[in-house]
Design a protein around this motif. Structure first.
Motif, short mmCIF file in Angstrom:
data_model
loop_
_atom_site.label_atom_id
_atom_site.label_comp_id
_atom_site.label_asym_id
_atom_site.label_seq_id
_atom_site.Cartn_x
_atom_site.Cartn_y
_atom_site.Cartn_z
N VAL A 237 16.69 34.54 -46.96
CA VAL A 237 15.40 33.86 -47.06
C VAL A 237 15.43 32.55 -46.25
CG1 VAL A 237 15.87 32.46 -49.13
CG2 VAL A 237 13.57 33.31 -48.71
N LEU A 238 16.64 32.04 -45.99
CA LEU A 238 16.76 30.81 -45.20
C LEU A 238 16.46 31.02 -43.72
CD1 LEU A 238 19.92 29.20 -46.86
CD2 LEU A 238 17.57 28.37 -46.99
N LYS A 239 16.20 32.26 -43.32
CA LYS A 239 15.74 32.51 -41.95
C LYS A 239 14.38 31.86 -41.72
CE LYS A 239 18.13 36.94 -41.25
NZ LYS A 239 17.94 38.40 -41.08
N ASN A 240 13.63 31.65 -42.80
CA ASN A 240 12.32 31.01 -42.71
C ASN A 240 12.48 29.54 -42.33
OD1 ASN A 240 10.03 29.33 -44.09
ND2 ASN A 240 9.19 31.40 -43.90
N SER A 241 11.92 29.14 -41.20
CA SER A 241 12.17 27.79 -40.67
C SER A 241 11.62 26.70 -41.59
CB SER A 241 11.56 27.65 -39.27
OG SER A 241 10.16 27.84 -39.31
N ASN A 242 10.44 26.93 -42.19
CA ASN A 242 9.89 25.92 -43.09
C ASN A 242 10.77 25.70 -44.31
OD1 ASN A 242 7.72 25.35 -41.48
ND2 ASN A 242 6.17 25.75 -43.03
N LEU A 243 11.34 26.81 -44.84
CA LEU A 243 12.22 26.67 -46.00
C LEU A 243 13.50 25.93 -45.61
CD1 LEU A 243 12.87 27.20 -48.94
CD2 LEU A 243 13.88 29.38 -48.27
N ARG A 244 14.04 26.23 -44.43
CA ARG A 244 15.25 25.54 -43.98
C ARG A 244 15.02 24.04 -43.89
NH1 ARG A 244 15.78 29.51 -40.06
NH2 ARG A 244 15.16 28.05 -38.40
N ILE A 245 13.90 23.65 -43.25
CA ILE A 245 13.57 22.22 -43.14
C ILE A 245 13.29 21.65 -44.54
CG2 ILE A 245 11.95 20.53 -42.20
CD1 ILE A 245 13.75 21.78 -40.11
N GLY A 246 12.58 22.42 -45.37
CA GLY A 246 12.24 21.96 -46.72
C GLY A 246 13.47 21.71 -47.57
N VAL A 247 14.49 22.57 -47.43
CA VAL A 247 15.74 22.40 -48.17
C VAL A 247 16.43 21.10 -47.76
CG1 VAL A 247 18.10 23.33 -48.30
CG2 VAL A 247 16.15 24.82 -48.75
N ILE A 248 16.44 20.81 -46.45
CA ILE A 248 17.04 19.56 -45.95
C ILE A 248 16.27 18.35 -46.49
CG2 ILE A 248 17.49 18.18 -43.88
CD1 ILE A 248 17.88 20.89 -42.39
N LEU A 249 14.93 18.44 -46.42
CA LEU A 249 14.09 17.32 -46.88
C LEU A 249 14.21 17.14 -48.40
CD1 LEU A 249 10.86 17.76 -44.71
CD2 LEU A 249 12.89 16.39 -44.24
N SER A 250 14.35 18.26 -49.15
CA SER A 250 14.54 18.16 -50.61
C SER A 250 15.84 17.44 -50.92
CB SER A 250 14.57 19.56 -51.23
OG SER A 250 13.31 20.18 -51.14
N PHE A 251 16.89 17.73 -50.13
CA PHE A 251 18.18 17.07 -50.30
C PHE A 251 18.03 15.56 -50.09
CE2 PHE A 251 22.15 15.35 -48.70
CZ PHE A 251 23.10 15.89 -49.55
N ILE A 252 17.35 15.18 -49.01
CA ILE A 252 17.18 13.75 -48.68
C ILE A 252 16.29 13.07 -49.72
CG2 ILE A 252 16.22 12.14 -46.97
CD1 ILE A 252 17.18 14.23 -44.85
N MET A 253 15.25 13.79 -50.18
CA MET A 253 14.37 13.24 -51.21
C MET A 253 15.15 13.01 -52.51
SD MET A 253 10.66 14.68 -52.39
CE MET A 253 11.31 16.06 -53.33
N GLY A 254 16.00 13.97 -52.89
CA GLY A 254 16.85 13.81 -54.06
C GLY A 254 17.78 12.61 -53.91
N PHE A 255 18.32 12.45 -52.69
CA PHE A 255 19.19 11.32 -52.38
C PHE A 255 18.46 10.00 -52.65
CE2 PHE A 255 21.56 8.28 -49.99
CZ PHE A 255 22.82 8.81 -49.73
#
Length: 526
Positions: free
Chosen positions: A268-286
């Motif tokens: 499912v991580l082939k989806n580019s929006n999800l890949r970027i979203g996962v990175i942004l979720s990590f930074i937002m959690g940070f």
């Protein structure tokens, strides 16, 4: 598989289910931070060391991160309603057992079980809320869910501080019990479960994948929670666990990409929006957990505030987030670009960090923090819902559950990374700044000598003998250097976190693709 539209609810049923799901998510998130203010009371009551009692926090976090990626699959295996109700029951019973624990080992075990139940509540709540709203209103649905997720960590310290101040530490767990019982009854009565066509036989279950995932994220979470305390890689336990985490993740990824029925669908991580979203979720959690950690530590260690005062300082920020959520949800429903909102959120959070950078001094008061914390609330309001919607906006059907699980896990891991890295950074920068300040403190400098004589005279005036007064003067000067170096370390934290958020802006602008629909969050987690 059940038609998605049959899960949409209207009127009072939708209201009841929404409140139930949000309260469950809020309980889970509050419990990640509520115990922070009870550590010293637990130590005294259970006769534990600081290292032992810190496992009360660590065990819960490890269980959370292990269970979150598996929630979509477990809901399929046992049915959404059954799984959600069982998770609430596990969380509630574990809360009762935590409050009744008679030893530190019992409390750690029960906190781990509470974390397994709580982590499941987080993602399942998001899925339930998403599904009961029509597609065109799912931006608002995400706003309602994210309200609990973002406000929760901020509410933990003031609620915990109040309970510790007026009652006793077991009550921080007991307050979950009546809410958990009511939530269980409402779930059984109102929450529908989709009909899953793809349950697995025991022989088809990815048991090895489950084991590798638990090993990898468990070791990683331990390293993040205990690294600073154990002096990172100079400690043999940390080194061994780091090797196990790397090997665990490597073989887990291999297993999930080759096994017919994977526990976590990595494709499912082939989806580019999800890949970027996962990175942004990590930074937002940070940023979310890091700022929730660093400001209370600053006010308690440097300004001498108690837990309740510190907690109340964070409340206006939480209220601002609550105010922003429905507004952002409405903007998304009207078709305002998620990319634009996310970009604005990162820039506003950068402004918050720069505001903290400029106002922090050894005498900064609560009134100085008010407006910068309000800016923090606006920034997180702009980030939380759009990042969540954007991550899932180009996924369909079963992929949404997997995407929500990835986002949830990365937000939690981002928080753990944030707290671990910030605490390490502060202690190391503290030594750097102290060394720099001391090197500039030439005892033969007339200004320095004059300052020492002034301090010495003030101590003599208070009745100290001359020889003791001189020692007191040097001690006070050393303490001043310690405070200044600590303040400079906190300034560095806000500067670097702010820069990290600002660097996310070009990532959003150039890599996020806009969905063709306003909010195309179709059939959630099946």
């Amino acid at each position: 598989m059940q038609d998605q539209n049959s899960l949409v609810e209207y009127g009072s049923r939708r209201v009841i289910i929404t409140i139930t799901a949000v309260v469950c998510a809020l309980l889970e998130i509050i419990d990640t931070t509520i115990v922070n203010v009870a550590i010293s009371d637990m130590r005294g009551s259970l006769g534990a060391t600081l290292n032992e009692v810190s496992w009360v926090i660590t065990a819960y976090a490890i269980a959370n991160v292990i269970i979150v990626p598996m929630t979509s699959w477990l809901a399929q295996q046992f049915g959404r309603t059954n799984y959600f109700a069982a998770s609430i029951i596990l969380f509630t019973v574990s809360s009762f057992l935590c409050g009744n624990a008679s030893s530190i080992n019992e409390l750690i075990l029960f906190r781990f079980l509470q974390g397994l139940g709580g982590g499941a509540l987080l993602v399942t709540s998001q899925t339930i809320i998403t599904e009961i709203f029509p597609v065109e209103k799912r931006g608002m649905a995400q706003a309602i869910y994210m309200l609990g997720v973002i406000v929760g960590p901020t509410l933990g310290p003031p609620v915990g501080g109040y309970i510790i101040e007026h009652y006793a530490w077991p009550y921080i767990f007991y307050i979950n019990i009546p809410v958990g019982i009511l939530a269980t009854l409402l779930t059984i009565r109102y929450v529908k479960s989709p009909k899953y066509a793809d349950k697995r036989k025991p022989s088809e279950v990815d048991w090895l994948g489950i084991g590798l995932l638990a090993l990898a994220v468990g070791c990683l979470q331990y390293i993040l929670e205990k690294g600073q305390e154990e002096d990172w890689f100079s400690n043999s336990t940390i080194v061994v666990l780091a090797v196990l985490a790397v090997l665990g993740f490597f073989f887990f990824i291999w297993r999930e990409l080759t096994f017919k029925y994977p526990i976590v669908e990595l494709r499912v991580l082939k989806n580019s929006n999800l890949r970027i979203g996962v990175i942004l979720s990590f930074i937002m959690g940070f940023g979310l957990y890091g700022s929730t950690f660093v400001i209370p530590v600053y006010t308690q260690s440097l300004l001498g505030w108690n837990a309740q005062q510190t907690g109340m300082l964070m409340v206006p920020s939480a209220l601002m987030i609550a105010f922003m959520m429905p507004i952002i949800g409405q903007l998304i429903q009207k078709g305002v670009s998620q990319k634009l909102l996310i970009t604005g959120g990162f820039i506003i959070f950068f402004i918050f960090c720069m505001g903290c950078y400029y106002i922090i001094t050894p005498s900064t008061g609560g009134e100085n923090f008010f407006w910068v914390l309000m800016i923090r609330g606006v920034g997180l309001g702009f980030l939380a819902v759009p990042v969540s919607v954007m991550s899932l906006s180009t996924l369909k059907g079963q992929q949404i559950g997997q995407g929500a699980a990835f986002s949830g896990m990365m937000r939690q891991l981002g928080g753990s990374f944030g707290v671990a890295m910030i605490s390490t950074f502060i202690s190391r920068q503290n030594m750097v700044h102290r060394s720099t300040l001391v090197s500039k403190l030439d005892m033969y400098n007339p200004d320095v000598q004059q300052r020492v004589e002034q301090l010495k005279a003030s101590f003599i005036a208070k009745g100290q003998p001359v020889n003791i007064a001189e020692g007191s003067a040097y001690k006070l000067l050393d303490g001043t250097i310690g405070v200044q170096s600590t303040v400079l370390s906190y300034m560095d934290v806000f500067l670097y976190v702010g820069v990290m958020f600002l660097l996310c802006v070009p990532i959003v602008i150039f890599f996020v693709k806009r969905s063709k629909n306003k909010v195309s969050m179709a059939e959630a987690a099946h």
